[in-house]
Write a protein that holds these residues in place. Sequence first.
Motif, PDB file in Angstrom:
ATOM      1  N   GLU A  41       0.831  -1.205   0.000  1.00 16.82           N
ATOM      2  CA  GLU A  41       0.000   0.000   0.000  1.00 16.82           C
ATOM      3  C   GLU A  41       0.865   1.256   0.000  1.00 16.82           C
ATOM      4  OE1 GLU A  41      -3.507   0.000  -0.015  1.00 16.82           O
ATOM      5  OE2 GLU A  41      -3.123  -2.122  -0.407  1.00 16.82           O
ATOM      6  N   PRO A  42       0.388   2.333  -0.647  1.00 21.92           N
ATOM      7  CA  PRO A  42       1.088   3.622  -0.546  1.00 21.92           C
ATOM      8  C   PRO A  42       1.103   4.109   0.909  1.00 21.92           C
ATOM      9  CG  PRO A  42      -0.583   3.671  -2.277  1.00 21.92           C
ATOM     10  CD  PRO A  42      -0.791   2.403  -1.510  1.00 21.92           C
ATOM     11  N   LEU A  43       2.094   4.906   1.265  1.00 20.87           N
ATOM     12  CA  LEU A  43       2.240   5.387   2.646  1.00 20.87           C
ATOM     13  C   LEU A  43       2.198   6.913   2.711  1.00 20.87           C
ATOM     14  CD1 LEU A  43       5.272   3.152   3.778  1.00 20.87           C
ATOM     15  CD2 LEU A  43       2.857   2.759   4.276  1.00 20.87           C
ATOM     16  N   THR A  44       1.760   7.425   3.865  1.00 20.90           N
ATOM     17  CA  THR A  44       1.817   8.871   4.116  1.00 20.90           C
ATOM     18  C   THR A  44       3.215   9.218   4.637  1.00 20.90           C
ATOM     19  OG1 THR A  44       1.163   8.694   6.435  1.00 20.90           O
ATOM     20  CG2 THR A  44      -0.625   8.880   4.819  1.00 20.90           C
ATOM     21  N   VAL A  45       3.531  10.506   4.653  1.00 22.93           N
ATOM     22  CA  VAL A  45       4.825  10.938   5.195  1.00 22.93           C
ATOM     23  C   VAL A  45       4.945  10.531   6.667  1.00 22.93           C
ATOM     24  CG1 VAL A  45       6.246  12.941   5.817  1.00 22.93           C
ATOM     25  CG2 VAL A  45       5.214  12.818   3.561  1.00 22.93           C
ATOM     26  N   ASP A  46       3.846  10.646   7.414  1.00 19.71           N
ATOM     27  CA  ASP A  46       3.866  10.256   8.834  1.00 19.71           C
ATOM     28  C   ASP A  46       4.190   8.774   8.997  1.00 19.71           C
ATOM     29  OD1 ASP A  46       3.270  12.743  10.107  1.00 19.71           O
ATOM     30  OD2 ASP A  46       1.207  12.556   9.399  1.00 19.71           O
ATOM     31  N   GLU A  47       3.585   7.938   8.156  1.00 18.39           N
ATOM     32  CA  GLU A  47       3.855   6.495   8.214  1.00 18.39           C
ATOM     33  C   GLU A  47       5.302   6.195   7.843  1.00 18.39           C
ATOM     34  OE1 GLU A  47      -0.603   4.778   7.114  1.00 18.39           O
ATOM     35  OE2 GLU A  47       0.745   5.417   5.510  1.00 18.39           O
ATOM     36  N   ILE A  48       5.798   6.901   6.840  1.00 19.50           N
ATOM     37  CA  ILE A  48       7.190   6.722   6.417  1.00 19.50           C
ATOM     38  C   ILE A  48       8.128   7.092   7.563  1.00 19.50           C
ATOM     39  CG2 ILE A  48       9.002   7.595   4.879  1.00 19.50           C
ATOM     40  CD1 ILE A  48       6.739   7.909   2.724  1.00 19.50           C
ATOM     41  N   ALA A  49       7.899   8.259   8.162  1.00 24.65           N
ATOM     42  CA  ALA A  49       8.743   8.737   9.265  1.00 24.65           C
ATOM     43  C   ALA A  49       8.756   7.725  10.411  1.00 24.65           C
ATOM     44  CB  ALA A  49       8.244  10.094   9.758  1.00 24.65           C
ATOM     45  N   GLU A  50       7.575   7.185  10.720  1.00 23.64           N
ATOM     46  CA  GLU A  50       7.450   6.205  11.794  1.00 23.64           C
ATOM     47  C   GLU A  50       8.232   4.925  11.453  1.00 23.64           C
ATOM     48  OE1 GLU A  50       3.815   3.684  13.626  1.00 23.64           O
ATOM     49  OE2 GLU A  50       3.389   5.816  13.246  1.00 23.64           O
ATOM     50  N   GLN A  51       8.098   4.455  10.227  1.00 25.26           N
ATOM     51  CA  GLN A  51       8.751   3.217   9.795  1.00 25.26           C
ATOM     52  C   GLN A  51      10.277   3.313   9.836  1.00 25.26           C
ATOM     53  OE1 GLN A  51       7.582   0.156   8.329  1.00 25.26           O
ATOM     54  NE2 GLN A  51       5.467   0.617   8.871  1.00 25.26           N
ATOM     55  N   ILE A  52      10.819   4.486   9.463  1.00 26.98           N
ATOM     56  CA  ILE A  52      12.286   4.617   9.437  1.00 26.98           C
ATOM     57  C   ILE A  52      12.812   5.298  10.695  1.00 26.98           C
ATOM     58  CG2 ILE A  52      12.444   4.608   6.912  1.00 26.98           C
ATOM     59  CD1 ILE A  52      12.968   7.692   7.187  1.00 26.98           C
ATOM     60  N   ASP A  53      11.885   5.600  11.624  1.00 28.50           N
ATOM     61  CA  ASP A  53      12.250   6.169  12.919  1.00 28.50           C
ATOM     62  C   ASP A  53      13.029   7.486  12.773  1.00 28.50           C
ATOM     63  OD1 ASP A  53      12.217   6.249  15.657  1.00 28.50           O
ATOM     64  OD2 ASP A  53      14.086   5.109  15.877  1.00 28.50           O
ATOM     65  N   ARG A  54      12.482   8.388  11.986  1.00 29.87           N
ATOM     66  CA  ARG A  54      13.074   9.719  11.802  1.00 29.87           C
ATOM     67  C   ARG A  54      12.005  10.787  11.993  1.00 29.87           C
ATOM     68  NH1 ARG A  54      18.020   8.796   8.894  1.00 29.87           N
ATOM     69  NH2 ARG A  54      18.565  11.000   9.022  1.00 29.87           N
ATOM     70  N   GLU A  55      12.437  12.040  12.165  1.00 27.97           N
ATOM     71  CA  GLU A  55      11.501  13.160  12.287  1.00 27.97           C
ATOM     72  C   GLU A  55      10.656  13.252  11.019  1.00 27.97           C
ATOM     73  OE1 GLU A  55      11.207  15.687  14.752  1.00 27.97           O
ATOM     74  OE2 GLU A  55      12.395  14.305  15.969  1.00 27.97           O
ATOM     75  N   ARG A  56       9.443  13.758  11.176  1.00 25.62           N
ATOM     76  CA  ARG A  56       8.557  13.927  10.016  1.00 25.62           C
ATOM     77  C   ARG A  56       9.199  14.855   8.985  1.00 25.62           C
ATOM     78  NH1 ARG A  56       4.869  16.608   7.184  1.00 25.62           N
ATOM     79  NH2 ARG A  56       2.958  15.516   6.617  1.00 25.62           N
TER      80      ARG A  56
END
Length: 117
Positions: A41-56
């Motif tokens: 599934e496509p991801l939001t920026v928030d989901e991406i940030a959470e997955q890679i454990d970085r700031e939004r």
Amino acid sequence: MANSMSEMLRKDMQCEGLLECFHDLKEIDKDIFQLLQDHQEPLTVDEIAEQIDRERSTAYRSVQRLLQAGFIQKEQVNYEQGGYYHVYHPRDAEEITNEMQRTLNDWYAKMGQLIGE
């Protein structure tokens, strides 16, 4: 002159992979691109940030670089009650490959023209 030119080209070719060579992408950009490819599934920026454990904001800047480079696409998802948000997904590998090939062909043509001059 010829010596400095070949040095310059060699220095230029010391990028590790195609992504860095073509678009000066960073390690985090490659991680995010891989993450998006691994997800169905496509991801939001928030989901991406959470997955890679970085700031939004860090994730957002990286996503912008990938968008600009043409490696990912942005899609708008509308809420039923109004408003929307964006999700991101990788572009088709064949599209990216064809675009890179065109870029390379243009570069060859331009260099040939400059050498001719």
